[in-house]
Design an enzyme around this catalytic site. Structure first.
Site, short mmCIF file in Angstrom:
data_model
loop_
_atom_site.label_atom_id
_atom_site.label_comp_id
_atom_site.label_asym_id
_atom_site.label_seq_id
_atom_site.Cartn_x
_atom_site.Cartn_y
_atom_site.Cartn_z
N SER B 90 56.25 44.86 64.07
CA SER B 90 54.87 44.88 64.51
C SER B 90 54.84 45.03 66.01
CB SER B 90 54.11 43.64 64.06
OG SER B 90 54.52 42.54 64.80
N HIS B 94 49.70 47.22 75.53
CA HIS B 94 48.54 47.19 76.43
C HIS B 94 48.92 47.88 77.75
CE1 HIS B 94 46.28 44.27 74.01
NE2 HIS B 94 47.34 43.50 73.95
N HIS B 104 48.05 49.28 68.27
CA HIS B 104 48.70 48.28 67.43
C HIS B 104 49.25 48.96 66.20
CE1 HIS B 104 48.04 45.84 63.67
NE2 HIS B 104 48.95 45.10 64.28
N ASN B 106 51.93 48.04 62.55
CA ASN B 106 52.74 47.08 61.81
C ASN B 106 53.12 47.70 60.48
OD1 ASN B 106 51.85 44.67 59.49
ND2 ASN B 106 53.70 44.39 60.71
N ARG B 108 55.52 46.47 56.96
CA ARG B 108 56.22 45.31 56.42
C ARG B 108 56.56 45.52 54.95
NH1 ARG B 108 50.91 44.44 57.51
NH2 ARG B 108 49.61 44.08 55.68
N HIS B 138 44.10 60.11 64.63
CA HIS B 138 43.73 60.10 63.21
C HIS B 138 44.39 61.23 62.43
CE1 HIS B 138 40.84 56.82 62.61
NE2 HIS B 138 40.58 56.96 63.91
N HIS B 169 31.38 38.63 64.41
CA HIS B 169 30.38 37.95 65.24
C HIS B 169 29.79 38.86 66.31
CE1 HIS B 169 34.24 36.98 67.30
NE2 HIS B 169 33.55 37.14 68.38
#
Lengths: 300, 300
Positions: B90, B94, B104, B106, B108, B138, B169
């Site tokens: 992973s 930045h 980002h 990852n 697994r 993309h 939120h």
């Protein structure tokens, strides 16, 4: 006649004024105010001071909201029914100077159906350890508790604070504690009146618990090293608030006013990979201070 | 003969080398490596590059651990029994330059009892919108998916990514998406082999998905305004990772290696009260880019 929660709401409104007036005077900068309405009924007054003389970011919130609890939340609360009213003041102050600690406080009154209770507390988060600051802060709160023996139990409220403000994944306290309490209820008006008197005594002594510390530390000289350590510690503050703080997580997940909920986050924070202070350094000593201690019984 | 998860672990170990070699060359700085052991069995290699030429903070983790699921976690997983093995890579990168997006990824492979599955994905988080960057990223992932029609469904994996990396939120996506997939299982060795081939194709194309974007943006000039907006966006990244990211929250609550789990957090982040970009500004345009779109079908 006004009910206890009416009296509490009116006190909290005045308390926000008293605290922001005191802090604005200490800083030399005025707070910015936003009034907001709650989806249910009521609303709040958010006051924030950003990049002042003393404070990098200081937020003092008042709210008085009524509505219905979600099923999830209702199960975690005393009382019956979905209808609630909640009012309180909450504040987090992040000073510029790394030698001046961050402080958090909150006092609230909640009514669910005909069941009313109080909660709250205050806790200190230094980046650099000064024993006299920890002792002063804890003694103010011990003295407040001791004036209300029918309501407040200082030993218990102090232990509750140490337990609550703990960053489990770090195995480390967020700060040096203070007091924390919840579910202060009485079935009689007289009993609720005593609880309110205790909460008022808390609110009335907040500035006394914190400003003397500020005055001792705000002019200490610091450099990049101290600023860096402060930003790393602020990263820990963010971790606690976003991962564990019940109020924050509840607010985020149930549609409170985001900007008021996240006013508690510092203006700046830092995550340095595997940051470990040098043994024997003042930064390492800070970590020693984070282990719970009976500060109020220590000689200053 | 090696089982699929043995082959996956050996591939992931090589993949970490290939990716960190490519990134170190692009940056001109070497990664720092920490090897660590897991409380159960196995361990990992964490590699981090801090304050390089290109990257402010870049973390690329490899791990291969075996142990027993907690009761809480066991209930959320396919398969039977408590014994598990999990291996993967992973990474979160930045960059310094606010015009260069954070990325980002990852991949697994997990085995529980005799049940083995793959998961993973890659997603891009720009601070300033460049359509050609989104389209390029993309398309790489669409093309990888299309080469494995028996395993990968690009439309579904893209929608899954948009749904997962959403800051509820804020009512706002974390970035412009990419692909996300989980529970890629087959009851046959041939089927698992096809899933591994897809995951390898993903890993082998990560640098191609990201480095061309970096090369276009890394030398663009920027000032305090762009840096400030980048830090505010990094605050959002922290909010997502600490409040919603399943891997992070699970790791924090079950005693993984904290510094490896939190390697994903940026070196610096900022929370400005009630920050709202000016309508029509490039910062406001960034928020428009965060609304899911079929980037791979847009003209670059």
């Amino acid at each position: 006649m006004d009910t206890t929660i009416d009296q509490a709401a009116s006190y909290f409104l005045d308390l926000q004024d008293a605290i922001t007036n005191g802090l604005a005077a200490a800083d030399g900068t005025a707070f910015h105010e936003d009034r907001w309405e709650y989806a249910g009924k009521g609303g709040g007054r958010s006051r924030v001071l950003s990049e002042g003389q003393l404070f990098e970011k200081a937020g003092v919130n008042f709210s008085d909201v009524s509505g219905e609890f979600s099923d999830e939340f209702a199960g975690q609360m005393p009382g019956h029914g979905k209808a609630f009213r909640a009012t309180g003041v909450s504040l987090v102050l992040h000073p510029w100077n790394p030698y001046t600690p961050t402080v958090h406080a909150n006092w609230r009154c909640i009514r669910r159906g005909d069941y009313t209770w109080f909660g709250g507390g205050a806790d200190l988060t230094p980046n650099y350890p000064f024993k006299e600051d920890c002792v002063h802060f804890h003694r103010v709160w011990r003295d407040v508790c001791h004036r209300h023996p029918l309501v407040a139990h200082h030993d218990r409220f102090k232990a509750w604070c140490d337990e609550y403000f703990f960053i489990k994944h770090r195995g480390e306290a967020r700060g040096v504690g203070g007091i924390f309490f919840d579910w202060l209820h009485s079935a009689t008006e007289a009993g609720l009146g005593r609880a309110l008197a205790f909460v008022r005594d808390c609110g009335d002594h907040f500035l006394e618990s914190y400003l003397p510390i500020v005055e001792r530390r705000r002019t200490l000289e610091y450099g990049e090293r101290q600023r860096d350590w402060q930003l790393v510690r602020r990263g820990r503050y963010v971790e606690f608030n976003l991962v564990y703080d019940r109020g924050t997580v509840f607010g985020l997940k149930t549609g409170g006013r985001i900007e008021s909920i996240l006013m508690s986050l510092p203006l700046n924070a830092k995550w340095v990979y595997n940051h470990k202070p040098e043994p024997g350094s003042p930064e390492a000593e800070c970590l020693e201070f984070l282990k719970p201690r009976d500060w109020h019984n220590e000689p200053a």
